[in-house]
Design an enzyme around this catalytic site. Structure first.
Site, PDB file in Angstrom:
ATOM      1  N   VAL A 194      42.803  26.374  42.521  1.00  0.00           N
ATOM      2  CA  VAL A 194      42.255  25.213  43.236  1.00  0.00           C
ATOM      3  C   VAL A 194      43.282  24.653  44.217  1.00  0.00           C
ATOM      4  O   VAL A 194      43.090  23.592  44.794  1.00  0.00           O
ATOM      5  CB  VAL A 194      41.796  24.123  42.228  1.00  0.00           C
TER       6      VAL A 194
ATOM      7  N   HIS B 237      36.618  27.749  40.838  1.00  0.00           N
ATOM      8  CA  HIS B 237      36.893  26.513  40.098  1.00  0.00           C
ATOM      9  C   HIS B 237      37.061  25.298  41.005  1.00  0.00           C
ATOM     10  O   HIS B 237      37.554  24.263  40.564  1.00  0.00           O
ATOM     11  CB  HIS B 237      38.134  26.702  39.216  1.00  0.00           C
TER      12      HIS B 237
HETATM   13  P1  OAD Z   1      46.837  31.602  33.293  1.00  0.00           P
HETATM   14  O1  OAD Z   1      47.909  30.559  33.246  1.00  0.00           O
HETATM   15  O2  OAD Z   1      45.917  31.744  32.133  1.00  0.00           O
HETATM   16  O3  OAD Z   1      47.495  33.028  33.538  1.00  0.00           O
HETATM   17  C1  OAD Z   1      48.461  33.225  34.527  1.00  0.00           C
HETATM   18  C2  OAD Z   1      48.764  34.708  34.601  1.00  0.00           C
HETATM   19  O4  OAD Z   1      49.717  34.883  35.648  1.00  0.00           O
HETATM   20  C3  OAD Z   1      49.370  35.296  33.326  1.00  0.00           C
HETATM   21  O5  OAD Z   1      48.692  36.498  32.973  1.00  0.00           O
HETATM   22  C4  OAD Z   1      50.816  35.591  33.722  1.00  0.00           C
HETATM   23  O6  OAD Z   1      51.346  36.748  33.062  1.00  0.00           O
HETATM   24  C5  OAD Z   1      50.654  35.842  35.203  1.00  0.00           C
HETATM   25  N1  OAD Z   1      51.872  35.637  36.003  1.00  0.00           N
HETATM   26  C6  OAD Z   1      52.947  34.862  35.733  1.00  0.00           C
HETATM   27  N2  OAD Z   1      53.827  34.937  36.730  1.00  0.00           N
HETATM   28  C7  OAD Z   1      53.313  35.777  37.663  1.00  0.00           C
HETATM   29  C8  OAD Z   1      53.748  36.263  38.924  1.00  0.00           C
HETATM   30  N3  OAD Z   1      54.912  35.883  39.447  1.00  0.00           N
HETATM   31  N4  OAD Z   1      52.942  37.117  39.597  1.00  0.00           N
HETATM   32  C9  OAD Z   1      51.751  37.520  39.076  1.00  0.00           C
HETATM   33  N5  OAD Z   1      51.282  37.079  37.887  1.00  0.00           N
HETATM   34  C10 OAD Z   1      52.042  36.226  37.190  1.00  0.00           C
HETATM   35  O7  OAD Z   1      46.038  31.342  34.666  1.00  0.00           O
HETATM   36  P2  OAD Z   1      44.593  31.861  35.093  1.00  0.00           P
HETATM   37  O8  OAD Z   1      44.304  33.212  34.585  1.00  0.00           O
HETATM   38  O9  OAD Z   1      44.482  31.625  36.544  1.00  0.00           O
HETATM   39  O10 OAD Z   1      40.721  26.798  35.113  1.00  0.00           O
HETATM   40  O11 OAD Z   1      43.684  30.821  34.331  1.00  0.00           O
HETATM   41  C11 OAD Z   1      42.306  30.820  34.570  1.00  0.00           C
HETATM   42  C12 OAD Z   1      41.780  29.421  34.522  1.00  0.00           C
HETATM   43  O12 OAD Z   1      42.192  28.810  33.294  1.00  0.00           O
HETATM   44  C13 OAD Z   1      42.340  28.484  35.582  1.00  0.00           C
HETATM   45  O13 OAD Z   1      41.680  28.590  36.814  1.00  0.00           O
HETATM   46  C14 OAD Z   1      42.111  27.133  34.983  1.00  0.00           C
HETATM   47  C15 OAD Z   1      42.484  27.411  33.536  1.00  0.00           C
HETATM   48  O14 OAD Z   1      41.803  26.657  32.581  1.00  0.00           O
HETATM   49  C16 OAD Z   1      40.374  25.522  35.380  1.00  0.00           C
HETATM   50  O15 OAD Z   1      41.185  24.626  35.502  1.00  0.00           O
HETATM   51  C17 OAD Z   1      38.907  25.319  35.514  1.00  0.00           C
END
Ligand code: OAD
Length: 248
Positions: free
Chosen positions: A102, A118
């Site tokens: 977002v 989102h």
């Molecule tokens: P997460 O915090 O669940 O996951 C982040 C991912 O990024 C993990 O798999 C990490 O291993 C990876 N990561 C960390 N550093 C990184 C880097 N430098 N390069 C690439 N990847 C890296 O975040 P999301 O999967 O985005 O929703 O979470 C999904 C949703 O959960 C979000 O949009 C949010 C949350 O609840 C809402 O707020 C509606």
């Protein structure tokens, strides 16, 4: 074996390509992720405010939390991974960027075909008249901000338990179902419906490539998993894909 041999595809502008991004792509820009140490959902107040059990979302309290996030993100710039996705959009004739983020950094980097599952923290929504309003300045002059219809706006961000905008979701599902090359970048793959998108792509026999420093819930299904940070691994992978294209 080259990457293209591993993937078994020929990269060309006519391939229908999609990228799904999550918080990890903005990590190198300084935006905190949601899960794990130092992440947003470790803050009990953040969890309370984002859940249905929390207060109505057009209150001063909710906006104070969002102003904290907005101020933080206002100091962040897109990184090379965001710019690479904008470049990929220029290369493919049919490219969709589905994001769970977002923070608005994809748009800042120049991406246009963005489906924000989102919502967007730089917008407010009126729950009375439905208007969506851009709120680009931070701090806001007053909390909560008001709609022209004189009703308090809420952040235009999906909260826990809320449905995703139907039109956006339908476009994302269609793009995923029709894709031939699908990138999954910086997401833990635990939040649905975003986590279903790569699986829909696989049903279309798309090649699905994950970029993440850590294994995720989606890793077992991937055509290729690249362990690395998005800002390093994505530009490198994209360069390798392009240099292995037969341009004769
Ligand atoms: P997460 O915090 O669940 O996951 C982040 C991912 O990024 C993990 O798999 C990490 O291993 C990876 N990561 C960390 N550093 C990184 C880097 N430098 N390069 C690439 N990847 C890296 O975040 P999301 O999967 O985005 O929703 O979470 C999904 C949703 O959960 C979000 O949009 C949010 C949350 O609840 C809402 O707020 C509606």
């Amino acid at each position: 074996m080259s990457i293209l041999e591993k993937l078994g595809i020929t990269v060309n502008p006519k391939l229908r390509a999609v990228a799904l991004t999550g918080a990890g792509i903005s990590m190198e820009s300084g935006v905190p992720i949601f899960r794990g140490r130092g992440s947003i959902w470790e803050i009990p107040e953040a969890r309370r405010l984002a859940s249905r059990a929390g207060p109505p979302w057009n209150t001063k309290e909710t906006w104070e939390f969002y102003e904290w996030r907005r101020k933080l993100v206002s100091q962040c710039k897109p990184n090379v991974a965001h710019y690479t996705l904008a470049e990929m959009e220029g290369y493919f004739e049919n490219f969709w960027l589905i994001t769970q983020n977002v923070d608005g950094l994809h748009k800042k980097a120049g991406s246009k075909n963005i489906l924000e599952l989102h919502g967007n923290m730089w917008k407010g929504r009126c729950t009375k008249c439905g208007r969506v309003v851009e709120l680009l300045e931070t701090p806001l002059a007053s909390l909560p901000p008001y709609c022209v219809c004189d009703y308090a706006l809420r952040p235009h961000v999906v909260q826990f338990g809320e449905p995703i905008d139907r039109e956006t979701l339908s476009q994302a599902f269609t793009a995923a179902r029709q894709s031939e090359l699908f990138f999954v970048i910086g997401t833990s793959g635990v939040v649905s419906p975003a986590s279903q998108m790569p699986l829909l792509a696989l049903e279309n026999r798309a090649k699905v490539v994950e970029i993440n420093p850590n294994p995720t819930a989606l890793t077992p299904y991937m055509s290729l998993s690249i362990r690395g940070k998005a800002a390093e691994a994505l530009p490198q992978f994209w360069k390798e894909l392009l240099t292995s294209v037969d341009i004769s």
